[in-house]
Motif scaffolding. Structure first.
Motif, short mmCIF file in Angstrom:
data_model
loop_
_atom_site.label_atom_id
_atom_site.label_comp_id
_atom_site.label_asym_id
_atom_site.label_seq_id
_atom_site.Cartn_x
_atom_site.Cartn_y
_atom_site.Cartn_z
N CYS A 298 -0.49 1.77 9.34
CA CYS A 298 0.11 2.93 8.67
C CYS A 298 -0.88 4.08 8.69
N GLU A 299 -0.44 5.25 8.28
CA GLU A 299 -1.32 6.40 8.20
C GLU A 299 -2.20 6.29 6.96
N MET A 300 -3.29 7.04 6.96
CA MET A 300 -4.27 6.94 5.88
C MET A 300 -3.68 7.18 4.51
N ASP A 301 -2.89 8.24 4.35
CA ASP A 301 -2.35 8.57 3.03
C ASP A 301 -1.48 7.46 2.49
N GLU A 302 -0.69 6.84 3.36
CA GLU A 302 0.16 5.74 2.91
C GLU A 302 -0.68 4.55 2.49
N LEU A 303 -1.73 4.26 3.24
CA LEU A 303 -2.61 3.16 2.90
C LEU A 303 -3.27 3.39 1.54
N LEU A 304 -3.75 4.61 1.30
CA LEU A 304 -4.40 4.92 0.03
C LEU A 304 -3.42 4.83 -1.13
N GLU A 305 -2.22 5.23 -0.89
CA GLU A 305 -1.19 5.23 -1.94
C GLU A 305 -0.74 3.83 -2.32
N GLY B 134 -2.02 -14.90 0.14
CA GLY B 134 -0.68 -14.35 0.00
C GLY B 134 -0.64 -12.85 -0.16
N CYS B 135 -1.69 -12.18 0.29
CA CYS B 135 -1.74 -10.72 0.17
C CYS B 135 -0.97 -10.05 1.31
N LYS B 136 -0.47 -8.86 1.05
CA LYS B 136 0.07 -8.00 2.09
C LYS B 136 -1.09 -7.20 2.64
N VAL B 137 -1.16 -7.03 3.95
CA VAL B 137 -2.29 -6.34 4.56
C VAL B 137 -1.81 -5.12 5.34
N LEU B 138 -2.41 -3.97 5.03
CA LEU B 138 -2.17 -2.72 5.76
C LEU B 138 -3.45 -2.35 6.51
N ALA B 139 -3.33 -1.61 7.58
CA ALA B 139 -4.51 -1.19 8.34
C ALA B 139 -4.31 0.21 8.87
N CYS B 140 -5.43 0.92 8.98
CA CYS B 140 -5.45 2.25 9.57
C CYS B 140 -6.62 2.32 10.53
N ASP B 141 -6.35 2.67 11.78
CA ASP B 141 -7.40 2.74 12.78
C ASP B 141 -6.92 3.65 13.91
#
Length: 316
Positions: free
Chosen positions: A189-196, A166-173
């Motif tokens: 999403c962009e790297m900064d958003e993913l890290l945040e 049930g996790c939300k998953v973000l990716a940056c590539d």
């Protein structure tokens, strides 16, 4: 008879692969040498080489074998120990076993996430020391946000497993596989958003000059103080000195590492003295199932090369 340099060492776990090569009609020269001069000496007259992650397949190595060598087949996936430009220049084909270990590595990445958040090993130790009550609560993994840096085959497997919790998953590539992202309900999403936004950040990138020490002080300071870093890709992607500070000073909550800048790491590695890190010995893909898949794909590469001149999983 075609000769193959099997540069995987002499561990018994590779005996069955040697027998497969011999049964296919190849003459096998088996060695565990790592340095160019020794590899060249062992590989004289070989048309193909099956290699591991530790061998130094530099321009020097390939030039020393160029008279006969036409194929380098990686028994695995990573190719950061192979000078691909030199191979192209010398007309030597390079192949790997892409995707063969994706489930095993993904399982390890998710296991490290669970281990870091539920602290199973720590609780095991406490119980063995006689503690039953009064222990602090841990946190659940379910429902958290998992950020994937890199979205290749392994990361996509991690996404599927994380969605099961049930996790939300973000990716940056740099390459956005929108088809896979849609299938796995993953948001680019962009790297900064993913890290945040991520509670877990899992690294799934190859080692290149662009990714070396990608996880720096600046990177770590952009993560949540409750976030957990997972690395099952390549050790030098992470600046270990910066990670030590981050864990020691509480910039992030914890880390799970299967790979290190120096392998094997020294026993005096300062990371080993921290309580908020879980480490494993580059064993993410060390399952019988992954090894079987790798062996199958490696055989396909070799047989395809000798039949057609092109390995099946050719690195262009």
């Amino acid at each position: 008879m075609n000769r193959i340099l099997m540069n995987l060492g002499f561990e018994a776990k590779y005996d069955a692969f040697e027998e497969r090569l011999k049964a296919a009609g190849f003459q096998v020269v088996r060695t565990g040498e790592r340095l160019p001069a020794q590899i060249i000496e062992c590989g004289k007259g070989c048309q193909a080489a099956v290699i591991n992650a530790e061998d130094q397949w530099t321009k020097e190595t390939m030039e020393g074998l160029k008279d006969t060598l036409g194929l380098i087949a990686r028994f695995g996936v990573g190719l950061d120990n192979v000078d691909l430009d030199a191979a192209r220049g010398l007309g030597i084909k390079v192949a790997n076993s892409a995707g063969a270990n994706k489930e095993s590595v993904a399982e390890c990445a998710v296991t490290l996430m669970l281990e870091c958040t539920r602290r199973i090993s720590w609780l095991d130790g406490k119980l063995r020391d006689g503690q039953w009550k009064g222990l602090p609560r841990t946190h659940q993994f379910s429902g958290k946000t998992v950020g994937l840096i890199g979205f290749g085959a392994i990361a996509q497997c991690v996404a599927g497993m994380a969605k099961g919790f049930g996790c939300k998953v973000l990716a940056c590539d740099v390459i956005k596989n929108e088809t896979a992202a849609k299938r796995l309900d993953t948001v680019f999403c962009e790297m900064d958003e993913l890290l945040e936004k991520s509670d877990f950040i899992s690294l799934h990138v190859p080692l290149t000059e662009d990714t070396r020490h990608m996880v720096s002080e600046a990177f770590l300071k952009k993560m949540k103080p409750t976030a957990i870093l997972i690395n099952t890709s390549r050790g030098p992607v992470v600046d270990e000195k910066a990670l030590y500070r981050a864990l020691k000073e509480g910039w992030i909550q914890a880390a799970g590492l299967d790979v290190f800048e120096q392998e094997p790491p020294g026993g005096d590695n300062p990371l080993f003295g921290l309580h908020n890190i879980i480490v494993t010995p580059h064993a993410a893909s060390s399952t019988e199932e992954a090894a079987g898949n790798i062996a199958d794909l490696c055989m396909e590469n070799i047989c395809s090369y000798f039949e057609t001149g092109i390995p099946k999983y050719f690195i262009k």
